[in-house]
Design a protein around this motif. Sequence first.
Motif, PDB file in Angstrom:
ATOM      1  N   LEU A  31     -30.450 -18.817  -3.161  1.00  0.00           N
ATOM      2  CA  LEU A  31     -30.125 -17.536  -2.529  1.00  0.00           C
ATOM      3  C   LEU A  31     -29.958 -16.445  -3.581  1.00  0.00           C
ATOM      4  O   LEU A  31     -30.448 -15.328  -3.420  1.00  0.00           O
ATOM      5  CB  LEU A  31     -28.863 -17.670  -1.674  1.00  0.00           C
ATOM      6  CG  LEU A  31     -28.329 -16.404  -1.003  1.00  0.00           C
ATOM      7  CD1 LEU A  31     -29.366 -15.801  -0.058  1.00  0.00           C
ATOM      8  CD2 LEU A  31     -27.029 -16.722  -0.252  1.00  0.00           C
ATOM      9  N   TRP A  34     -33.322 -15.434  -4.989  1.00  0.00           N
ATOM     10  CA  TRP A  34     -34.100 -14.713  -3.989  1.00  0.00           C
ATOM     11  C   TRP A  34     -33.554 -13.304  -3.761  1.00  0.00           C
ATOM     12  O   TRP A  34     -34.304 -12.343  -3.711  1.00  0.00           O
ATOM     13  CB  TRP A  34     -34.114 -15.505  -2.677  1.00  0.00           C
ATOM     14  CG  TRP A  34     -34.748 -14.785  -1.537  1.00  0.00           C
ATOM     15  CD1 TRP A  34     -36.065 -14.480  -1.376  1.00  0.00           C
ATOM     16  CD2 TRP A  34     -34.075 -14.271  -0.382  1.00  0.00           C
ATOM     17  NE1 TRP A  34     -36.261 -13.816  -0.191  1.00  0.00           N
ATOM     18  CE2 TRP A  34     -35.049 -13.671   0.443  1.00  0.00           C
ATOM     19  CE3 TRP A  34     -32.741 -14.264   0.034  1.00  0.00           C
ATOM     20  CZ2 TRP A  34     -34.726 -13.075   1.650  1.00  0.00           C
ATOM     21  CZ3 TRP A  34     -32.430 -13.676   1.237  1.00  0.00           C
ATOM     22  CH2 TRP A  34     -33.415 -13.087   2.036  1.00  0.00           C
ATOM     23  N   MET A  35     -32.229 -13.179  -3.672  1.00  0.00           N
ATOM     24  CA  MET A  35     -31.677 -11.877  -3.292  1.00  0.00           C
ATOM     25  C   MET A  35     -31.884 -10.810  -4.355  1.00  0.00           C
ATOM     26  O   MET A  35     -31.966  -9.630  -4.028  1.00  0.00           O
ATOM     27  CB  MET A  35     -30.210 -11.987  -2.886  1.00  0.00           C
ATOM     28  CG  MET A  35     -29.241 -12.228  -3.974  1.00  0.00           C
ATOM     29  SD  MET A  35     -27.590 -12.424  -3.282  1.00  0.00           S
ATOM     30  CE  MET A  35     -26.634 -12.304  -4.768  1.00  0.00           C
ATOM     31  N   LEU A  38     -35.085  -8.730  -3.766  1.00  0.00           N
ATOM     32  CA  LEU A  38     -35.224  -7.895  -2.574  1.00  0.00           C
ATOM     33  C   LEU A  38     -35.220  -6.408  -2.926  1.00  0.00           C
ATOM     34  O   LEU A  38     -34.486  -5.975  -3.821  1.00  0.00           O
ATOM     35  CB  LEU A  38     -34.070  -8.184  -1.603  1.00  0.00           C
ATOM     36  CG  LEU A  38     -33.993  -9.615  -1.073  1.00  0.00           C
ATOM     37  CD1 LEU A  38     -32.720  -9.794  -0.250  1.00  0.00           C
ATOM     38  CD2 LEU A  38     -35.219  -9.965  -0.254  1.00  0.00           C
ATOM     39  N   ASP A  42     -35.569  -3.854   2.243  1.00  0.00           N
ATOM     40  CA  ASP A  42     -35.639  -5.163   2.874  1.00  0.00           C
ATOM     41  C   ASP A  42     -34.420  -5.358   3.763  1.00  0.00           C
ATOM     42  O   ASP A  42     -33.305  -4.961   3.402  1.00  0.00           O
ATOM     43  CB  ASP A  42     -35.680  -6.248   1.791  1.00  0.00           C
ATOM     44  CG  ASP A  42     -36.037  -7.605   2.349  1.00  0.00           C
ATOM     45  OD1 ASP A  42     -35.255  -8.125   3.166  1.00  0.00           O
ATOM     46  OD2 ASP A  42     -37.099  -8.136   1.985  1.00  0.00           O
ATOM     47  N   TRP A  44     -32.681  -7.900   4.347  1.00  0.00           N
ATOM     48  CA  TRP A  44     -31.658  -8.770   3.761  1.00  0.00           C
ATOM     49  C   TRP A  44     -31.011  -8.183   2.512  1.00  0.00           C
ATOM     50  O   TRP A  44     -30.152  -8.816   1.909  1.00  0.00           O
ATOM     51  CB  TRP A  44     -32.272 -10.137   3.431  1.00  0.00           C
ATOM     52  CG  TRP A  44     -32.357 -11.017   4.621  1.00  0.00           C
ATOM     53  CD1 TRP A  44     -33.412 -11.167   5.468  1.00  0.00           C
ATOM     54  CD2 TRP A  44     -31.323 -11.862   5.110  1.00  0.00           C
ATOM     55  NE1 TRP A  44     -33.105 -12.054   6.454  1.00  0.00           N
ATOM     56  CE2 TRP A  44     -31.821 -12.507   6.264  1.00  0.00           C
ATOM     57  CE3 TRP A  44     -30.020 -12.142   4.704  1.00  0.00           C
ATOM     58  CZ2 TRP A  44     -31.079 -13.406   6.999  1.00  0.00           C
ATOM     59  CZ3 TRP A  44     -29.279 -13.041   5.434  1.00  0.00           C
ATOM     60  CH2 TRP A  44     -29.808 -13.668   6.567  1.00  0.00           C
ATOM     61  N   TYR A  45     -31.410  -6.993   2.107  1.00  0.00           N
ATOM     62  CA  TYR A  45     -30.910  -6.397   0.872  1.00  0.00           C
ATOM     63  C   TYR A  45     -29.377  -6.344   0.837  1.00  0.00           C
ATOM     64  O   TYR A  45     -28.751  -6.599  -0.201  1.00  0.00           O
ATOM     65  CB  TYR A  45     -31.503  -5.004   0.674  1.00  0.00           C
ATOM     66  CG  TYR A  45     -31.059  -4.342  -0.607  1.00  0.00           C
ATOM     67  CD1 TYR A  45     -31.649  -4.686  -1.811  1.00  0.00           C
ATOM     68  CD2 TYR A  45     -30.053  -3.371  -0.604  1.00  0.00           C
ATOM     69  CE1 TYR A  45     -31.254  -4.076  -2.996  1.00  0.00           C
ATOM     70  CE2 TYR A  45     -29.652  -2.765  -1.783  1.00  0.00           C
ATOM     71  CZ  TYR A  45     -30.253  -3.118  -2.967  1.00  0.00           C
ATOM     72  OH  TYR A  45     -29.858  -2.529  -4.142  1.00  0.00           O
ATOM     73  N   GLN A  47     -27.392  -7.911   3.417  1.00  0.00           N
ATOM     74  CA  GLN A  47     -26.854  -9.120   4.041  1.00  0.00           C
ATOM     75  C   GLN A  47     -26.789 -10.311   3.082  1.00  0.00           C
ATOM     76  O   GLN A  47     -25.822 -11.068   3.102  1.00  0.00           O
ATOM     77  CB  GLN A  47     -27.691  -9.499   5.264  1.00  0.00           C
ATOM     78  CG  GLN A  47     -27.594  -8.495   6.386  1.00  0.00           C
ATOM     79  CD  GLN A  47     -28.599  -8.788   7.488  1.00  0.00           C
ATOM     80  OE1 GLN A  47     -29.580  -9.490   7.285  1.00  0.00           O
ATOM     81  NE2 GLN A  47     -28.337  -8.232   8.666  1.00  0.00           N
ATOM     82  N   ALA A  48     -27.818 -10.489   2.267  1.00  0.00           N
ATOM     83  CA  ALA A  48     -27.861 -11.649   1.363  1.00  0.00           C
ATOM     84  C   ALA A  48     -26.686 -11.663   0.382  1.00  0.00           C
ATOM     85  O   ALA A  48     -26.031 -12.701   0.226  1.00  0.00           O
ATOM     86  CB  ALA A  48     -29.204 -11.708   0.632  1.00  0.00           C
ATOM     87  N   PRO A  49     -26.380 -10.542  -0.286  1.00  0.00           N
ATOM     88  CA  PRO A  49     -25.218 -10.560  -1.181  1.00  0.00           C
ATOM     89  C   PRO A  49     -23.899 -10.854  -0.446  1.00  0.00           C
ATOM     90  O   PRO A  49     -23.022 -11.546  -0.980  1.00  0.00           O
ATOM     91  CB  PRO A  49     -25.201  -9.158  -1.800  1.00  0.00           C
ATOM     92  CG  PRO A  49     -26.610  -8.701  -1.719  1.00  0.00           C
ATOM     93  CD  PRO A  49     -27.129  -9.285  -0.433  1.00  0.00           C
ATOM     94  N   LEU A  51     -23.531 -12.694   2.234  1.00  0.00           N
ATOM     95  CA  LEU A  51     -23.557 -14.134   2.507  1.00  0.00           C
ATOM     96  C   LEU A  51     -23.243 -14.916   1.241  1.00  0.00           C
ATOM     97  O   LEU A  51     -22.453 -15.871   1.259  1.00  0.00           O
ATOM     98  CB  LEU A  51     -24.932 -14.523   3.073  1.00  0.00           C
ATOM     99  CG  LEU A  51     -25.139 -15.987   3.422  1.00  0.00           C
ATOM    100  CD1 LEU A  51     -24.164 -16.425   4.521  1.00  0.00           C
ATOM    101  CD2 LEU A  51     -26.588 -16.214   3.866  1.00  0.00           C
ATOM    102  N   HIS A  52     -23.840 -14.501   0.128  1.00  0.00           N
ATOM    103  CA  HIS A  52     -23.627 -15.151  -1.166  1.00  0.00           C
ATOM    104  C   HIS A  52     -22.145 -15.100  -1.562  1.00  0.00           C
ATOM    105  O   HIS A  52     -21.577 -16.094  -2.003  1.00  0.00           O
ATOM    106  CB  HIS A  52     -24.495 -14.454  -2.221  1.00  0.00           C
ATOM    107  CG  HIS A  52     -24.637 -15.183  -3.509  1.00  0.00           C
ATOM    108  ND1 HIS A  52     -25.500 -16.244  -3.679  1.00  0.00           N
ATOM    109  CD2 HIS A  52     -24.036 -14.986  -4.704  1.00  0.00           C
ATOM    110  CE1 HIS A  52     -25.414 -16.673  -4.928  1.00  0.00           C
ATOM    111  NE2 HIS A  52     -24.533 -15.920  -5.582  1.00  0.00           N
TER     112      HIS A  52
END
Length: 188
Positions: A31, A34-35, A38, A42, A44-45, A47-49, A51-52
Amino acid sequence: MQVRNSPTRYGVISMCLHWAMAIAVYAMFGLGLWMVTLSYYDGWYHQAPELHKSIGFVLMTALVVRLLWRRVSPPPPALKSQTRLTRIGAKAAHLALYAVLFAILISGYLISTADGKPISVFGLFDVPALLADAGTQADLAGSVHLWLAWGVVSLSALHGLAALKHHFIDKDATLTRMLGKASPDSGA
């Protein structure tokens, strides 16, 4: 299946913590890689952090629980068939894994709170920012975090290879004990 560790095998709590954390560490590594690729546009730009960060907090909690559980239910002793060097190497590898995991989690916290804002854990509660020095803190912690992440993945891969070596070459019970099977060759 027994809950606590015994002299011949790991209990279900130790096994669940071990395997869940192993999966989570590799998932977080993926993750994280991948993040950072981004773009701002994007979906997830942002959202991913988040979640991380949330999973990172859960991992920190699990790591503390795991270390406390080791005090309550000590792991089985090294196998009698293992050499002194193997025993020392195993202890050193475990200590290194725990130390690097703590350092990764602390550096992640420092990155996430560099702007003085708390970390929202899955939107359920916030972990406050205790230290904040925006740019400097985030940049240094980010570099440290990346290198430590590669370190823990490398160390854990070696850990896994060592377990496979014990299982297939040495034909001892090192791996099977972490799968809940008793070892006839236990004890120091």
